[in-house]
Design an enzyme around this catalytic site. Structure first.
Site, PDB file in Angstrom:
ATOM      1  CB  CYS A  29      -0.505   0.087   1.195  1.00 19.32           C
ATOM      2  SG  CYS A  29      -1.768   1.526   1.807  1.00 19.32           S
ATOM      3  CB  CYS A  32       0.102   2.105   4.339  1.00 18.97           C
ATOM      4  SG  CYS A  32      -1.375   1.428   3.147  1.00 18.97           S
TER       5      CYS A  32
END
Length: 104
Positions: A29, A32
């Protein structure tokens, strides 16, 4: 200080700590990875709050505690219960979420 959860025991950590802020993320991600250093920086500014990073792919039981559907998800727990959560890549939104538990 931001701690990375190594085992699927978020429920116990929430019970053991009154105020907990969690970033749910994953290695794949991009947002993230962008938010993790921001979370780390913010974690140094608050006393009495436990900050955790949970790999949502590796720790599915921990992920269920906040009903995570999108990444990154940030959740705040207080007194053993989920208080609020957001999906964001904005540091200011994260700070507002943290303030919900930190300033009580």
């Amino acid at each position: 200080m931001l701690q990375e959860l190594e085992s699927d025991n978020l429920g116990q950590v929430i019970k053991d700590n009154d105020k907990v802020v969690v970033q749910f993320g994953a290695t794949w991600c991009g947002n993230c990875r962008i938010m993790k250093p921001k979370m780390k920086r913010l974690s140094k500014a608050y006393e009495g709050v436990t900050f955790l990073y949970v790999d949502a792919e590796k720790l599915p039981e921990s992920r269920k505690l906040a009903e995570v559907n999108n990444l990154p998800t940030f959740a705040v727990f207080e007194g053993g219960s989920l208080k609020n959560q957001i999906q964001t890549n904005k540091e200011e939104a994260l700070k507002t979420l943290i303030d919900e538990v930190a300033n009580n």
